[in-house]
Scaffold this active site. Structure first.
Site, PDB file in Angstrom:
ATOM      1  N   LYS A 191       4.725   4.645  -1.847  1.00 21.25           N
ATOM      2  CA  LYS A 191       4.781   5.991  -2.442  1.00 21.25           C
ATOM      3  C   LYS A 191       6.125   6.661  -2.190  1.00 21.25           C
ATOM      4  O   LYS A 191       6.594   7.458  -3.006  1.00 21.25           O
ATOM      5  CB  LYS A 191       3.646   6.850  -1.862  1.00 21.25           C
ATOM      6  CG  LYS A 191       2.268   6.406  -2.356  1.00 21.25           C
ATOM      7  CD  LYS A 191       1.151   7.054  -1.561  1.00 21.25           C
ATOM      8  CE  LYS A 191      -0.193   6.441  -1.937  1.00 21.25           C
ATOM      9  NZ  LYS A 191      -1.253   6.801  -0.982  1.00 21.25           N
ATOM     10  N   GLY A 201       0.827  -1.201   0.000  1.00 24.57           N
ATOM     11  CA  GLY A 201       0.000   0.000   0.000  1.00 24.57           C
ATOM     12  C   GLY A 201       0.863   1.254   0.000  1.00 24.57           C
ATOM     13  O   GLY A 201       1.951   1.274  -0.590  1.00 24.57           O
ATOM     14  N   SER A 202       0.394   2.266   0.720  1.00 26.71           N
ATOM     15  CA  SER A 202       0.944   3.617   0.565  1.00 26.71           C
ATOM     16  C   SER A 202       2.427   3.776   0.836  1.00 26.71           C
ATOM     17  O   SER A 202       3.032   4.741   0.361  1.00 26.71           O
ATOM     18  CB  SER A 202       0.193   4.573   1.492  1.00 26.71           C
ATOM     19  OG  SER A 202      -1.184   4.402   1.317  1.00 26.71           O
ATOM     20  N   SER A 203       3.021   2.886   1.636  1.00 27.24           N
ATOM     21  CA  SER A 203       4.441   3.091   1.930  1.00 27.24           C
ATOM     22  C   SER A 203       5.263   3.028   0.651  1.00 27.24           C
ATOM     23  O   SER A 203       6.366   3.574   0.585  1.00 27.24           O
ATOM     24  CB  SER A 203       4.942   2.081   2.957  1.00 27.24           C
ATOM     25  OG  SER A 203       4.471   0.800   2.629  1.00 27.24           O
TER      26      SER A 203
END
Lengths: 425, 693
Positions: B319, B315-317
């Site tokens: 980014k 997920g977002s990590s």
């Protein structure tokens, strides 16, 4: 007796035979070290315990062999009875309880700090006595009461004492030697067969009614069933032998030493098999064959019956001991407790073997001497065809040619060196 | 004496010659038979015999050399082998020299003696003796008293008869003094001496020692012989393995994991702590754990080290790494503003949504509010191949090669072909790709380390039992991933995540600037093949202090049920582990020395206040404004939440910066401390629930 006896044998040593024996002694020292390290370390806290002793025995054995070989073997005639008596006494002493129990059998006799194994000496003593007696009896060997009975009585006494120790293997070898020499001397085959049957029955009886021997026999017959208990030793021995494969695991790399009891004495050939492989066993057998062949050659070339009996008896002793030892190690035969001559650990066995080899060398030297001495006393009147006979008989049949040129006039032994017959030039 | 001449003369001589020849031939034949039998035995069946001999040795030489010790970075033992004595019997030896008729009687008396010494049934011992085996265990793991009694029996000379054939030997047994600590990481040792799972398995060859050399040094009953060149049994023993793990940090990591996993009713969780500069792994915790001293009782699932064996969608990590790739490739600039499409953007046939719809955002805020749309835009601007390549350079999709069996590589291209546009877009914000927690920690450490990815070091050195160094790990750069200035920029940007309106404020540590990124990834429901609406992986990855990173920490919580936001579930774990790391390393919160001691003394939390003051002085917004509103008279106070549901109460407690400890179920009955009491950020708040009456 006469001049010949006083004179030292001047002939050349059979270098091949002596070298074979010395090589075996050296090889034995190495193998004893390899196979005894574990026991030496656990029991004696010194890895070289057996190595040092075997090396000392080995050196002594070689010395004994060379010294004995330099004496004329005819001197042994006089020693036949004293040696036989002495050995019998030692056997009796060890049986009646002075024996030092080792490996469950009273085979050793403690004499002060040293222990001797009289049954080893008994083998040589029997040969020496049989050779003397058979030579003396000559044609009477064919009779039963004179030719057979006394020999089997003496051998039976020694065998009985061996069995009481108990040393079954020793008894078997004594029986074999008696047979061999009587057979060679020309005893009647019928008598021999009869005694053979009696002996076989006796042996069967000794096995069947000695419970431990019988159990061992049964275990040997069904080895895989008893490999953990009664057949443990032969099973481990076969395991050792087999795992050598062609080239062996390498000297000192054998691991069956850990499992095989008495691996440095009676079962040393199993360790040789494991460490040196089939190649090593082949070499070992070849050396024993060589010894037997040279010994038989010396016997056939011996100057007299006495030397012939001695040489053949001793050769047969080496051959049959090696044969039985290897057979036992491969579990072709049930466990006997016989050493591998010259190789197994043990002073008694080694010194007796060396003394025997010394006698054998002395016989062959006497024979050599005659050939060597010939040129000095040569008479050139030898017919050429007689010389050809010598050649065709492969060098060990001069006596065949002896009578014809000299004929009757070679009356006494002192005259022998001057015999004209043997002049190959 | 003319006999000589006569002896082999004429027919008699020939007969003798014939007989001698016959006998010599027989002897020769016998020796030939020996040779032929030897060739069968050694050449044809040799291999089989050798195998049997080998089997026998393996069975008989049952005592393995002492296994090496596993130690942490400070030398504390994590797994040791202790020798436990056992008694064996050589029945042949015991009965040696006994007359056959007396064997049963001897066996009975010996069995009685042995039975008394070992508290065994004499009948059973007697049976073992009468089986006449060369080796049989009598009793394993005996006490010191029993061992002494057996020695007495074996040594007794006068009075009673000596019982031969008994041997007391040490049998190794693996023991973990810290019980559950690092159990999935360490693994355990099976009774046969083989290391299973974890370091015990991966380094089995080092730890196990040299049974090959030992073989030649044992005698028939298996006793060890110490002479013959080996004075010291240690020379054969296994090597000691030193890990980079710090048992203190490992302990805190496990404690916090367990506490959070229970609070949020998670399925599993893991934490990895690495030193960015060297790649050393300081802690690698996996929950649930088990007690390796009693591993038989544990669930097989609990024995896995999840930080390396489990790949999950980050997920977002992700980014962080997308932005770093974008900056390195120059498709975005640090000052550039990106349009976030007001929360929805269609890529081909898929609509990407943001949880915080926004318009134009600076790159820093893209990370702070975790915009999927803008990350996708950066990814698309880079192109699938370029993004894929940079993520590979960060170490994703490759095993790290750390010494733990069963490592997962994670997957960047699940279908094994280059990404299509939608896949590039979703990979840019961490969907459709999978990573392990260790990879995540190492990649974050690469950002912290100025853009250089290090090899992870778990085993620092292997030392023989006698102290000689076998091998030692030295820090090794695996590769440079992004330029130094890009790494520095990204590090500075993700500090915003833990500050102000960032999603990761829960990860902020008093007195230190924390760089990190929260992530809340939906899991794929295996039943439907689509993203599930109630199963998540909450994670946080970051490093501290942001300006001179000393620790990179990755936290992953699988399927938390009470809450699922990475900021709420994983960030507090990060904070507490980071605090423990900083405390252990003796790092001083920034600015403490500069603050006025007199003023600090009046403050409830000097470090916190000093940090806030410093931040305000530098013109930034107060650091902890949102999470810890300043209340007159000091820190926050416990609110009255009586009658709230579990979910509401936990969320409120988390908002206040406290750690909820849930007890019971139903509605909130009371709290400890009681409502109105002041509490410190990070302290526990016990929430006691009772079923409504």
């Amino acid at each position: 007796m006469n001049q010949r006896v006083v004179r030292r044998s001047g002939g050349d040593l059979d270098v091949v035979l002596a070298a074979a024996a010395i090589a075996l002694v050296g090889f034995g020292v190495v193998m004893v070290y390899s196979s005894s390290v574990i026991e030496a370390t656990t029991v004696y806290r010194n890895a070289q315990h057996f190595l040092i002793r075997q090396a000392i025995f080995g050196a002594a054995a070689i010395a004994v062999m060379l010294i004995v070989s330099s004496f004329d073997y005819h001197r042994l005639r006089r020693l036949a009875y004293p040696v036989l008596g002495g050995v019998t006494l030692l056997l009796v002493l060890s049986v009646i309880g002075l024996g030092h129990t080792g490996g469950g059998a009273a085979r050793w006799l403690k004499l002060g700090p040293i222990q001797v194994q009289p049954s080893e000496a008994a083998k040589l003593a029997l040969i020496v006595w049989l050779a003397y007696s058979l030579e003396k009896k000559r044609e009477l060997v064919k009779t039963f009461s004179i030719g057979m009975l006394p020999h089997f009585l003496v051998a039976g006494l020694l065998m009985g004492l061996c069995l009481m120790q108990p040393d079954f293997g020793g008894a078997v070898v004594l029986l074999f030697l008696t047979f061999t020499l009587l057979f060679v001397a020309g005893a009647r085959l019928g008598y021999l067969l009869g005694v053979l049957i009696v002996g076989a029955v006796g042996a069967a009886w000794a096995v069947r009614f000695t419970s431990y021997r019988y159990l061992r026999w049964l275990a040997w017959l069904d080895m895989s069933q008893h490999r953990a208990d009664l057949a443990y030793q032969p099973y481990q021995s076969v395991l050792s032998f087999g795992s050598g494969e062609l080239g062996g695991m390498g000297l000192g790399s054998g691991l069956q030493v850990l499992y095989l009891p008495e691996s440095h004495t009676d079962f040393i050939s199993a360790i040789i098999g494991e460490e040196l492989g089939f190649v090593g066993i082949l070499g070992l057998v070849a050396v024993y064959l060589l010894i037997v062949a040279r010994g038989v050659r010396a016997a056939l070339a011996a100057r007299d019956d006495y030397g012939m009996y001695l040489a053949f008896g001793i050769s047969a002793l080496f051959g049959v001991q090696a044969l039985i030892n290897l057979g036992v190690a491969m579990a072709m035969l049930p466990t006997k407790g016989l050493t591998l001559p010259f190789v197994s650990y043990g002073g008694s066995s080694l010194l007796v073997s060396a003394a025997a080899m010394g006698v054998l060398l002395s016989v062959s030297r006497g024979n050599e001497e005659r050939i060597a001495a010939r040129p000095a006393v040569a008479e050139p009147a030898r017919p050429p065809e007689a010389s050809a006979t010598v050649m065709t008989e492969a060098g060990f049949a001069p006596r065949e040619a002896a009578p014809d040129p000299g004929g009757g006039p070679a009356p006494r032994r002192p005259a022998r060196p001057a015999r004209p017959s043997e002049v190959p030039v | 004496m003319s006999a000589v001449e006569r002896s082999l003369d004429g027919p008699r001589g020939r007969w003798i010659r014939l007989r001698v020849g016959l006998l010599a031939g027989l002897l020769g034949l016998g020796l030939g038979l020996v040779v032929s039998s030897a060739s069968t035995l050694m050449l044809e069946d040799g291999a089989r015999w050798r195998e049997l001999a080998e089997l026998q040795r393996q069975r008989r030489l049952h005592v393995a050399p002492k296994r090496g010790t596993v130690r942490d970075r400070n030398g504390s033992a994590l797994a040791v082998t202790v020798e436990v004595p056992s008694v064996s019997l050589d029945a042949i030896e015991l009965l040696r020299g006994v007359q056959p008729a007396q064997v049963p009687a001897r066996a009975r008396t010996a069995a009685n003696d042995i039975g008394r010494a070992l508290s065994l049934e004499p009948a059973a011992v007697e049976k073992k003796i009468l089986q006449k085996r060369r080796f049989a265990w009598l009793k394993r793991r005996i006490t010191a008293e029993e061992a002494e009694a057996i020695r007495q029996l074996g040594a007794r000379q006068r009075g009673a008869e000596r019982v031969a054939g008994l041997a007391v030997e040490g049998e190794g047994r693996r023991y973990h003094p810290r019980r559950e600590l690092a159990a999935p990481l360490l693994g355990f040792v099976a009774p046969d001496g083989e290391g299973k799972e974890g370091v015990e398995h991966a380094l089995d060859d080092d730890l196990r020692g040299h049974p090959d050399q030992l073989r030649g040094l044992r005698d028939r009953s298996g006793r060890l012989l110490l002479s013959e060149g080996v004075e010291d049994e240690r020379a054969l023993a296994g090597h000691d393995v030193h890990l980079s793990i710090d048992q203190g940090i490992q302990f805190v990591a496990e404690r916090e994991l367990a506490s959070a996993a229970r609070t949020f009713e998670a399925k599993a969780a893991s934490v990895v702590v690495v030193v960015p500069r060297t790649g050393e792994v300081l802690a690698m915790a996996s929950w649930p754990g088990y007690n390796p001293n009693d591993y038989g009782e544990s669930d097989i699932e609990a024995r896995r080290e999840r930080a390396v064996s489990e790949a999950f969608e980050p997920g977002s990590s992700m980014k962080i790494f997308t932005v770093a790739a974008g900056l390195a490739a120059g498709v975005v600039t640090p000052t550039q503003k990106l349009f976030c499409e007001k929360g929805t953007m269609a890529v081909d046939n898929v609509v990407i949504r943001d949880t915080h719809p926004a318009g134009w955002l600076a790159l820093t805020d893209v990370l702070a509010v975790s915009s999927n749309i803008c990350s996708a835009k950066i990814g698309l601007a880079l192109g699938g191949d370029k993004l894929y390549e940079t993520l590979r350079r960060f170490g994703f999709g490759d095993r790290t090669g750390v010494a733990i069996p069963g490592e997962a590589s994670g997957t960047l291209r699940p279908r094994g072909r280059p990404w299509v546009q939608v896949e590039t877009a979703s990979a840019a914000f961490g969907q459709g790709v999978s990573v392990t927690n260790l990879q995540l920690a190492m990649a974050a450490a690469a950002i912290a380390n100025g853009g250089e990815l290090m090899e992870p070091i778990l085993v620092t050195k292997v030392v023989t039992a006698t102290g000689e160094l076998v091998r030692e790990a030295t820090p090794a750069v695996r590769r440079r991933v992004v330029p130094r200035h890009v790494a520095a920029l990204v590090a500075e940007m993700i500090v915003a995540v833990t500050e102000g309106h960032g999603t990761g404020v829960e990860a902020a540590v008093n007195g230190f600037r924390v760089a990190g990124k929260t992530a809340t990834a939906q899991k794929i429901d295996p039943a439907t093949g689509r993203y599930s609406l109630d199963r998540y992986v909450a994670s946080f990855v970051g490093f501290v202090p942001a300006e001179r990173p000393a620790f990179a920490i990755a936290v992953m919580v699988d399927e938390p049920m009470i809450d699922h936001a990475g900021g709420a579930v994983a960030a507090p774990i990060f904070r507490r582990v980071a605090e423990a790391c900083l405390e252990w390393s003796g790092m001083v919160p920034r600015g403490t020395a500069k603050a006025d001691p007199a003023e600090l003394a009046r403050m409830p939390d000097p470090a916190h206040a000093a940090h806030a003051a410093l931040r305000e002085a530098s013109g930034a917004a107060p650091a902890v404004q949102v999470v810890a509103p300043a209340v007159a008279g000091g820190g926050p106070r416990v609110p009255d939440m009586t009658g709230w549901s579990v979910r509401e109460a936990v969320r409120r407690t988390l908002e206040l910066g406290a750690v909820p400890r849930v007890r019971g179920s139903g509605l909130l009955a009371r709290t400890e401390p009681a409502p109105g009491q002041p509490f410190e950020r990070g302290a526990s708040l016990v929430l006691v629930f009772e079923p409504p009456t």
